[in-house]
Scaffold this active site. Structure first.
Site, PDB file in Angstrom:
ATOM      1  N   HIS A  39      36.350   4.296 -25.733  1.00 25.96           N
ATOM      2  CA  HIS A  39      35.548   3.393 -26.561  1.00 25.96           C
ATOM      3  C   HIS A  39      35.905   3.570 -28.028  1.00 25.96           C
ATOM      4  O   HIS A  39      35.341   4.447 -28.696  1.00 25.96           O
ATOM      5  CB  HIS A  39      34.060   3.682 -26.343  1.00 25.96           C
ATOM      6  CG  HIS A  39      33.619   3.528 -24.927  1.00 25.96           C
ATOM      7  ND1 HIS A  39      33.911   4.455 -23.962  1.00 25.96           N
ATOM      8  CD2 HIS A  39      32.919   2.540 -24.314  1.00 25.96           C
ATOM      9  CE1 HIS A  39      33.397   4.056 -22.802  1.00 25.96           C
ATOM     10  NE2 HIS A  39      32.790   2.895 -22.989  1.00 25.96           N
ATOM     11  N   HIS A 273      34.465  -2.487 -27.514  1.00 21.60           N
ATOM     12  CA  HIS A 273      33.530  -1.480 -27.023  1.00 21.60           C
ATOM     13  C   HIS A 273      34.177  -0.501 -26.046  1.00 21.60           C
ATOM     14  O   HIS A 273      34.136   0.707 -26.265  1.00 21.60           O
ATOM     15  CB  HIS A 273      32.309  -2.138 -26.363  1.00 21.60           C
ATOM     16  CG  HIS A 273      31.512  -1.191 -25.527  1.00 21.60           C
ATOM     17  ND1 HIS A 273      30.517  -0.395 -26.053  1.00 21.60           N
ATOM     18  CD2 HIS A 273      31.599  -0.862 -24.215  1.00 21.60           C
ATOM     19  CE1 HIS A 273      30.028   0.371 -25.099  1.00 21.60           C
ATOM     20  NE2 HIS A 273      30.658   0.101 -23.975  1.00 21.60           N
ATOM     21  N   GLU A 410       7.177  10.077 -17.269  1.00 23.74           N
ATOM     22  CA  GLU A 410       7.919  11.051 -16.467  1.00 23.74           C
ATOM     23  C   GLU A 410       9.372  11.201 -16.918  1.00 23.74           C
ATOM     24  O   GLU A 410       9.889  12.305 -17.028  1.00 23.74           O
ATOM     25  CB  GLU A 410       7.885  10.667 -14.977  1.00 23.74           C
ATOM     26  CG  GLU A 410       6.516  10.801 -14.328  1.00 23.74           C
ATOM     27  CD  GLU A 410       5.615   9.588 -14.583  1.00 23.74           C
ATOM     28  OE1 GLU A 410       6.097   8.573 -15.139  1.00 23.74           O
ATOM     29  OE2 GLU A 410       4.416   9.653 -14.229  1.00 23.74           O
ATOM     30  N   HIS A 472       2.093   6.613  -2.768  1.00 17.85           N
ATOM     31  CA  HIS A 472       2.054   7.954  -3.360  1.00 17.85           C
ATOM     32  C   HIS A 472       2.579   9.044  -2.427  1.00 17.85           C
ATOM     33  O   HIS A 472       2.705  10.187  -2.845  1.00 17.85           O
ATOM     34  CB  HIS A 472       0.612   8.302  -3.766  1.00 17.85           C
ATOM     35  CG  HIS A 472       0.177   7.629  -5.026  1.00 17.85           C
ATOM     36  ND1 HIS A 472       0.289   6.274  -5.218  1.00 17.85           N
ATOM     37  CD2 HIS A 472      -0.345   8.130  -6.177  1.00 17.85           C
ATOM     38  CE1 HIS A 472      -0.162   5.967  -6.429  1.00 17.85           C
ATOM     39  NE2 HIS A 472      -0.549   7.074  -7.024  1.00 17.85           N
TER      40      HIS A 472
HETATM   41  C1  LIG Z   1      21.782   4.344 -18.604  1.00 21.68           C
HETATM   42  C2  LIG Z   1      23.073   3.661 -18.871  1.00 21.68           C
HETATM   43  N1  LIG Z   1      23.248   2.385 -18.469  1.00 21.68           N
HETATM   44  C3  LIG Z   1      24.432   1.768 -18.673  1.00 21.68           C
HETATM   45  C4  LIG Z   1      25.463   2.410 -19.272  1.00 21.68           C
HETATM   46  C5  LIG Z   1      26.806   1.730 -19.459  1.00 21.68           C
HETATM   47  N2  LIG Z   1      27.013   1.469 -20.885  1.00 21.68           N
HETATM   48  C6  LIG Z   1      27.785   2.242 -21.654  1.00 21.68           C
HETATM   49  S1  LIG Z   1      27.721   1.802 -23.272  1.00 21.68           S
HETATM   50  C7  LIG Z   1      26.674   0.521 -22.932  1.00 21.68           C
HETATM   51  C8  LIG Z   1      26.087  -0.346 -23.999  1.00 21.68           C
HETATM   52  C9  LIG Z   1      26.864  -0.376 -25.215  1.00 21.68           C
HETATM   53  O1  LIG Z   1      26.106  -0.864 -26.269  1.00 21.68           O
HETATM   54  P1  LIG Z   1      25.628   0.088 -27.423  1.00 21.68           P
HETATM   55  O2  LIG Z   1      24.789   1.155 -26.861  1.00 21.68           O
HETATM   56  O3  LIG Z   1      25.047  -0.777 -28.460  1.00 21.68           O
HETATM   57  O4  LIG Z   1      26.966   0.761 -27.931  1.00 21.68           O
HETATM   58  P2  LIG Z   1      28.129   0.072 -28.809  1.00 21.68           P
HETATM   59  O5  LIG Z   1      28.855  -0.859 -27.906  1.00 21.68           O
HETATM   60  O6  LIG Z   1      27.483  -0.614 -29.937  1.00 21.68           O
HETATM   61  O7  LIG Z   1      28.980   1.217 -29.206  1.00 21.68           O
HETATM   62  C10 LIG Z   1      26.394   0.468 -21.577  1.00 21.68           C
HETATM   63  C11 LIG Z   1      25.527  -0.559 -20.956  1.00 21.68           C
HETATM   64  C12 LIG Z   1      25.242   3.743 -19.678  1.00 21.68           C
HETATM   65  N3  LIG Z   1      26.193   4.466 -20.274  1.00 21.68           N
HETATM   66  N4  LIG Z   1      24.053   4.327 -19.478  1.00 21.68           N
END
Ligand SMILES: Cc1ncc(C[n+]2csc(CCOP(=O)(O)OP(=O)(O)O)c2C)c(N)n1
Ligand SMILES: [Mg+2]
Length: 662
Positions: A39, A273, A410, A472
């Site tokens: 990334h 990204h 939780e 539950h």
């Molecule tokens: C709980 C979770 N769901 C999905 C992902 C997959 N994932 C990695 S980064 C991302 C989103 C990226 O957006 P952002 O957090 O704004 O990061 P940016 O692209 O701006 O660096 C996702 C959905 C993850 N890492 N963790």
């Protein structure tokens, strides 16, 4: 205000700062390009705020990542791992350039997402969004707890900040909202998060799914919120000064940034990204920032020289703390010794001895026994601390004046608990109903992945909870916890085994992993035959009198409340001339860790007719028993004993089942 909050930001010359930012961007682009994976956009967009924090504010010692009073840094947006690896390398941690060049390769020190215990200077494993945010709250909570216990006037040995970088994705996750609400309520003033607000996630712009006013939301949580241009280093520094000065509220600094800042075509787009920028775009970006195309992974000598001096200055700060600690030791020898012992993850003298014993012949719910054990340990272990997700009353978990009221949160609780454990010096416990372990799962799994010495207490562990019904009544939770590597799952048969469960959990060391202890709502008899030393995981509870192992007709293997049923069934079978051993197996993982000879002694290979008795799904029991008496369906709403009877959890039903075995 603590000394660290008052310290002026370290000066930085503007050319040097610009070089640092460009170097980070170059390393991130080259690392991802070489790995053909990763990334690049996040490290490039966050380079200005990260460089400001690390060059001017973060107090740490790259030569000694274990300094107890270092500031903690949480990269909650773990996908931006090249940002963290670049910062660690440049700051002088033991992370050579060769490792940056092996980003995302097998056995490198630079895995896809940061992993604690694997790379020097990485404080926490991140990647699952929101979980780092929650753990950071735990870090800040631990800092305050330890400061309250150990600081004395003129001896502030615990005084550090927890900083983090969080992303859009982090702030969309429920676990972060839970933890943020908790942190605001707790007024954790030494928690400071930089929000990489770039309006971009994987699928495109945040306009697709995330349009709330985040700042207003955090203000409503009770946070101190600022908004700055995330590429204006002066503004970021000013906001950090104000955030540190704010004592009563955690701080969120929303930094408006452009993802892949500096990449001519891909900046501001989700294309940057999760994939390499590509050769042409990398070259164009380097040209645009007046950076050499070759060599790749370029770090200017002048920057290296300057950062080496800064590393030396940080080491001096650490040495000054050591001198302060020595003065503290002279003034408060007992406290100093205790602080160091807890830092090493050891148990204070008398901890195991404090665990109460329970007399056979009585009847007590294991949740009640668990509560007694916890309050006994709390009296001798000063940082044995925890709480429950609004169920302290029901599950009996009570840490006295150290009790943490997590509210009905939780997942946040599990994330915060991980932070408490990662901080060091604290031995944390969290608690809820077993059914809601599902709500904790993301962070529960991370506690196991990070091998944290956390204790998860789960009460109301079966259909026996009764009237609350199938919503539950856990059926698949017990087995599904056993699926998680490094997590030990202990389901004690009575109060004595409950005492044993805590012994097992407390004797697991830093780096072993977490322990889940599953306890009942309903009363259980305390047996003559059970043990409070259950480190072997399973043992023969009862053998028909005078019958040698080779002459057994079979074995019933049970856990928790079903041990009593299996025991009763075996006695009835004995009356019919069928000689069946009863094995109590509170902890599979501990039994698996025993040597083969012991395992064969408890479960002789020659005795093939074995049946498990457990009020949960049967998938998995095939490992130990050819036959299973279990529950491959959801429960029923009725008094516990009625549900158990209807679903076949009586001695009669077990006898019946046994008699029908082929
Ligand atoms: C709980 C979770 N769901 C999905 C992902 C997959 N994932 C990695 S980064 C991302 C989103 C990226 O957006 P952002 O957090 O704004 O990061 P940016 O692209 O701006 O660096 C996702 C959905 C993850 N890492 N963790
Ligand atoms: Mg984003």
């Amino acid at each position: 205000m603590g000394a660290r909050a008052e310290a002026a930001p370290r000066p930085v010359e503007s050319d040097l700062f610009a070089t640092m930012v460009k170097t980070i961007k170059g390393l991130a682009m080259d690392g991802v390009e070489k790995a053909k994976s990763g990334h690049p956009g996040m490290p490039m967009g966050a380079a200005d705020m990260a460089a400001t924090l690390w060059l001017r504010f973060l107090v740490h010692d790259p030569a000694d990542p274990s300094w107890p009073d270092r500031d903690r840094f949480v990269l909650s947006a773990g996908h931006g791992s090249m940002l963290l690896y670049s910062l660690l390398h440049l700051s002088g941690y033991d992370l050579p350039m060769a490792e940056l060049q092996r980003f995302r390769k097998l056995h490198s020190k630079t895995p896809g997402h940061p992993e604690v215990g694997h790379t020097p200077g990485v404080e926490i494993t991140t990647g699952p969004l929101g979980t780092g945010f929650a753990a950071g709250v735990g870090f800040a909570y631990a800092e305050r707890l330890l400061a309250q216990r150990y600081n004395r006037a003129g001896h502030e040995i615990v005084d550090h900040f927890t900083y983090g970088i969080v992303s859009d994705g982090d702030l969309m996750e429920g676990v972060a909202s839970e933890a943020a609400s908790f942190a605001g309520h707790q007024k954790l003033g030494k928690l400071v998060y930089l929000y990489d607000s770039n309006d971009i996630t994987i699928d495109g712009g945040t306009a697709l799914a995330f349009t709330e006013n985040v700042g207003a939301r955090f203000e409503a949580y009770g946070w101190h919120v600022q908004k700055v241009d995330g590429h204006d280093a002066g503004a970021i520094a000013k906001a950090l000064v104000a955030a540190r000065a704010e004592q009563a509220r955690p701080s969120l600094i929303e930094c408006r940034t452009i993802i892949a800042h500096g990449a001519p075509k891909k900046a501001g787009t989700s294309a940057s990204h999760g994939a390499p920028l590509g050769k042409d775009e990398v070259e164009a970006a380097k040209r645009a920032m007046d950076w050499p195309l070759e060599p790749t992974f370029y770090v200017p000598d002048a920057l290296r020289t300057e950062l080496a001096q800064r590393k030396a200055a940080l080491a001096v700060e650490h040495r000054e703390w050591v001198a302060r600690f020595e003065r503290y030791r002279a003034a408060e020898p007992a406290l100093a010794q205790e602080f160091e012992l807890l830092r090493r993850g050891e148990l204070p003298k008398g901890t195991l001895e404090a665990i109460p014993t329970f007399a056979p012949g009585t009847a007590i719910a294991t949740r009640k026994a668990c509560a007694k054990v916890i309050s006994a340990i709390t009296k001798v272990h000063p940082t044995f601390v925890g709480g429950s997700a609004d169920l302290a009353e029901s599950n009996g978990v009570d840490f006295g004046d150290r009790h943490i009221h997590y509210g009905v949160r939780e997942h946040g609780m599990a994330g915060i608990t991980n932070g408490l454990a990662l901080h060091g010096g604290v031995r944390p416990v969290d608690a809820t109903f077993l059914i809601f372990s599902d709500f904790m799962r993301g962070c529960l799994r991370l506690s196991a992945l990070m091998r944290l010495p956390v204790i998860h207490v789960f009460s109301h562990d079966s259909i026996w909870l009764g009237e609350d019904g199938p919503t539950h009544q856990p059926v698949e939770q017990l087995m599904s916890l056993r699926l998680i590597p490094n997590l030990w799952v202990v389901r004690p048969a009575d109060a004595r085994e409950t005492a044993g469960a805590f012994r097992v959990a407390l004797e697991r060391k830093l780096g072993d992993g977490p322990t889940a202890i599953l306890v009942t709502r309903q009363n259980l008899p305390v047996f003559e035959e059970t043990r409070d030393d259950i480190g072997v995981g399973a043992y023969t509870l009862w053998d028909p009198p005078g019958v040698a192992a080779k002459d057994l007709d079979g074995i019933l293997v049970a856990t928790g409340s079903e041990v009593a049923i299996a025991y009763e069934a075996a006695k009835r079978l004995h009356e019919r001339g069928l000689e069946v051993r009863v094995v109590s197996m509170p902890c599979w993982e501990a039994f698996e860790a025993c040597d083969r000879a012991y395992q064969d002694d408890v479960l002789p290979p020659s005795v093939g007719r074995r049946m498990s008795v457990e009020a949960g799904v049967t998938l998995g029991w095939q490992r130990w028993c050819a036959h299973q008496h279990g529950l491959d369906r959801f429960g029923e709403s009725a008094p516990g004993a009625d549900v158990a009877k209807a679903l076949g959890f009586t001695a009669d039903a077990v006898v019946e089942h046994w008699l029908q075995l082929p």
